[in-house]
Design an enzyme around this catalytic site. Structure first.
Site, PDB file in Angstrom:
ATOM      1  N   LYS A 282     -11.952  -0.182  -1.340  1.00 48.78           N
ATOM      2  CA  LYS A 282     -11.186   0.389  -2.462  1.00 48.78           C
ATOM      3  C   LYS A 282     -11.946   0.161  -3.769  1.00 48.78           C
ATOM      4  O   LYS A 282     -12.921   0.833  -4.029  1.00 48.78           O
ATOM      5  CB  LYS A 282      -9.777  -0.211  -2.469  1.00 48.78           C
ATOM      6  CG  LYS A 282      -8.944   0.409  -1.333  1.00 48.78           C
ATOM      7  CD  LYS A 282      -8.448  -0.554  -0.347  1.00 48.78           C
ATOM      8  CE  LYS A 282      -7.812   0.148   0.814  1.00 48.78           C
ATOM      9  NZ  LYS A 282      -8.111  -0.502   2.086  1.00 48.78           N
TER      10      LYS A 282
ATOM     11  N   SER B  86       0.793  -1.228   0.000  1.00 42.62           N
ATOM     12  CA  SER B  86       0.000   0.000   0.000  1.00 42.62           C
ATOM     13  C   SER B  86       0.827   1.281   0.000  1.00 42.62           C
ATOM     14  O   SER B  86       0.335   2.321  -0.409  1.00 42.62           O
ATOM     15  CB  SER B  86      -0.942   0.004   1.197  1.00 42.62           C
ATOM     16  OG  SER B  86      -0.209  -0.027   2.404  1.00 42.62           O
TER      17      SER B  86
ATOM     18  N   HIS C 213      -5.222  -3.660  -2.100  1.00 44.86           N
ATOM     19  CA  HIS C 213      -4.886  -2.779  -3.217  1.00 44.86           C
ATOM     20  C   HIS C 213      -4.675  -3.512  -4.542  1.00 44.86           C
ATOM     21  O   HIS C 213      -4.342  -2.896  -5.536  1.00 44.86           O
ATOM     22  CB  HIS C 213      -3.645  -1.947  -2.870  1.00 44.86           C
ATOM     23  CG  HIS C 213      -3.876  -1.049  -1.699  1.00 44.86           C
ATOM     24  ND1 HIS C 213      -4.428   0.204  -1.809  1.00 44.86           N
ATOM     25  CD2 HIS C 213      -3.669  -1.256  -0.371  1.00 44.86           C
ATOM     26  CE1 HIS C 213      -4.538   0.746  -0.608  1.00 44.86           C
ATOM     27  NE2 HIS C 213      -4.080  -0.123   0.293  1.00 44.86           N
TER      28      HIS C 213
HETATM   29  N1  PMP Z   1      -5.030  -3.926   4.457  1.00 46.95           N
HETATM   30  C1  PMP Z   1      -4.343  -3.024   3.730  1.00 46.95           C
HETATM   31  C2  PMP Z   1      -3.167  -3.488   2.923  1.00 46.95           C
HETATM   32  C3  PMP Z   1      -4.725  -1.675   3.735  1.00 46.95           C
HETATM   33  O1  PMP Z   1      -4.051  -0.783   3.011  1.00 46.95           O
HETATM   34  C4  PMP Z   1      -5.834  -1.287   4.532  1.00 46.95           C
HETATM   35  C5  PMP Z   1      -6.257   0.180   4.636  1.00 46.95           C
HETATM   36  N2  PMP Z   1      -6.358   0.870   3.487  1.00 46.95           N
HETATM   37  C6  PMP Z   1      -6.514  -2.257   5.267  1.00 46.95           C
HETATM   38  C7  PMP Z   1      -6.084  -3.570   5.216  1.00 46.95           C
HETATM   39  C8  PMP Z   1      -7.699  -1.874   6.103  1.00 46.95           C
HETATM   40  O2  PMP Z   1      -8.794  -1.709   5.294  1.00 46.95           O
HETATM   41  P1  PMP Z   1     -10.005  -0.699   5.599  1.00 46.95           P
HETATM   42  O3  PMP Z   1      -9.438   0.692   5.425  1.00 46.95           O
HETATM   43  O4  PMP Z   1     -10.982  -1.029   4.545  1.00 46.95           O
HETATM   44  O5  PMP Z   1     -10.445  -0.963   6.985  1.00 46.95           O
END
Ligand code: PMP
Length: 446
Positions: free
Chosen positions: A299, A239, A267
């Site tokens: 996402k 990410s 992602h």
């Molecule tokens: N896993 C990854 C790799 C993330 O980047 C994120 C946050 N963007 C999450 C889990 C958590 O997801 P959420 O924001 O939908 O709670």
């Protein structure tokens, strides 16, 4: 049928046991101090330092104040909590002005899509705004199962389960499935939610160098036999850096060492593979090669929440026993319906995936040509511009904002100070012209 009847009893039994254990712990903790406190109340009160009962003296808050006060002394505007006034995609509106936007992971432009909006509205009309209970005990609606079936078929695995938060999906799944006799090995750049889950599990935690499957293999050679279960956790696309692991290598290693492999596709779903089916499609692999597929609905899927997909024994297990599912409300039907529609639409529109991939590649190539340090990014929707200090990243973001570009600086401690950066999320809606304008501004401002 018989399992359905057992559910409430099972849930209640676990809950009762946990409550009982918590009560006993509290009573044990309370027993000794209370008799002393009764003997010398005033003396005891004076001994307790103020930072132990006042939030403004909490070390985390103190650190935050130092950073924020320092930034405002340097005349730097806080780059966080910007108020977007509408749907945030490749463009957004903030403070009445329009911006080219790189701070939202609306990769396939499904958030704001008319069909996705219509599906969410129809679900509200039919089911209301909340399911008002845990799925296990009255919170289940058909749209939950439809979404899970669709996710399972995407991976070619038995089943899937959705949680109300992506972060909580990792915390609850890892926290529940593993314990003190187990080992969790993870890429050093793994997301915070995985780290929190490991901490909760009580398992031994060992990071390995980013994307370094040989380092992982060496650790397993050395350590595998000291533990019962071993979990390896990777991300489909990292990410912060926008690169990805050599998945076939990791699968071979996990099979040889008899470990479980978990891949977080937050992602990479909608971003990798010719149809957006993720890293498994990119490498042409079987969904069953990975034990735990995890992803987020926030996402590509234009909703909120997370999922786990895999074999029945995994999914059924989590549905009955993972605390973040069992003791938490079911996802609002409107959110499940939005993600379901986004997923179906992604399947019907591979051209959106192709455009996203082309734009990501274009942005990366142009940025490199302009001398911007993009680190190890492979150009799949996440491209950093590494600035080398938090101050530089914040200043650069402020300058770009003044020129109509919204991009988020990623600062220490989210990344090491020397790799502070601007992180660009690319969407299929960004035009080449927008991307070129951004790179030109970035080049002149650095
Ligand atoms: N896993 C990854 C790799 C993330 O980047 C994120 C946050 N963007 C999450 C889990 C958590 O997801 P959420 O924001 O939908 O709670």
């Amino acid at each position: 049928m018989s399992t359905v009847k057992k559910l409430p009893g099972l849930a209640a039994g676990i809950k009762d046991k946990l409550i009982q254990q918590a009560l006993e712990r509290k009573l044990r903790q309370a027993a000794a101090p209370s008799s002393q406190a009764l003997a010398r109340p005033a003396e005891k009160k004076a001994e307790i330092p103020e930072e132990h009962y006042r939030f403004h003296l909490h070390p985390g808050y103190q650190q935050l104040r130092i950073i924020n006060d320092g930034a405002s002394r340097l005349g730097i505007k806080n780059p966080f909590f910007k108020l977007h006034e509408g749907t945030a995609g490749a463009a957004t509106q903030i403070g009445g002005n329009g911006y080219i936007n790189y701070a939202s992971y609306n990769y396939l432009n499904m958030s704001g899509d008319p069909d996705v909006i219509a599906a969410a509205k129809a679900a509200i009309d039919r089911y209301g705004t909340s399911v008002s209970a845990s799925r296990l005990v009255s919170g289940e609606r058909p749209v939950h199962r439809e979404l899970e079936t669709e996710l399972a078929s995407l991976y070619g695995v038995d089943d899937a389960v959705t949680f109300v938060s992506g972060h909580a999906t990792n915390v609850s799944t890892i926290g529940y499935l593993f314990g003190p006799r187990d080992l969790v090995l993870h890429d050093e750049l793994i997301h915070n939610s995985v780290l929190q889950g490991i901490q909760l599990s009580g398992a031994r935690r060992l990071p390995f160098r980013h994307n370094d499957w040989e380092a992982l293999d060496a650790i397993l050679q050395d350590q595998r036999h000291q533990f019962e279960r071993v979990l390896i956790v990777l991300e489909g696309i990292y990410s912060m850096d926008g690169d990805y692991p050599d998945l076939p290598r990791f699968v071979e290693i996990k099979q040889r060492h008899r470990a479980f492999l978990m891949v977080d596709e937050a992602h990479s779903l909608g971003v990798m593979g010719s149809r957006g089916y993720g890293i498994r499609e990119h490498f042409g692999m079987d969904g069953k090669d990975v034990d735990i597929w995890m992803g987020t609905l926030s996402k590509t899927l234009a909703g909120c929440g997370g999922y786990i997909a895999g074999e029945t024994a995994l999914v059924e297990h989590l549905k009955f026993l993972a605390p973040g599912f069992l003791y938490s409300v079911g996802m609002p039907p409107s959110v499940a319906a939005a993600s379901l529609e986004a997923l179906r639409k992604m399947k019907k529109l591979p051209e959106r995936v192709a455009t996203l991939q082309a734009r990501g590649k274009f942005f990366l190539e142009q940025a490199k040509a302009a001398g911007i340090n993009t680190g190890t990014s492979m150009g799949f929707a996440v491209v950093p511009a590494i600035t080398g200090s938090s101050l530089k990243a914040t200043r650069l973001a402020t300058e770009l904002f003044a020129h109509g570009i919204n991009v988020q600086p990623i600062l220490y401690p989210a990344v090491p100070e020397k790799s502070a950066r601007l992180r660009f999320f690319i969407s299929c809606q960004h035009s080449e012209e927008q991307l070129l304008r951004t790179i030109e501004l970035l080049r002149t401002a650095t």
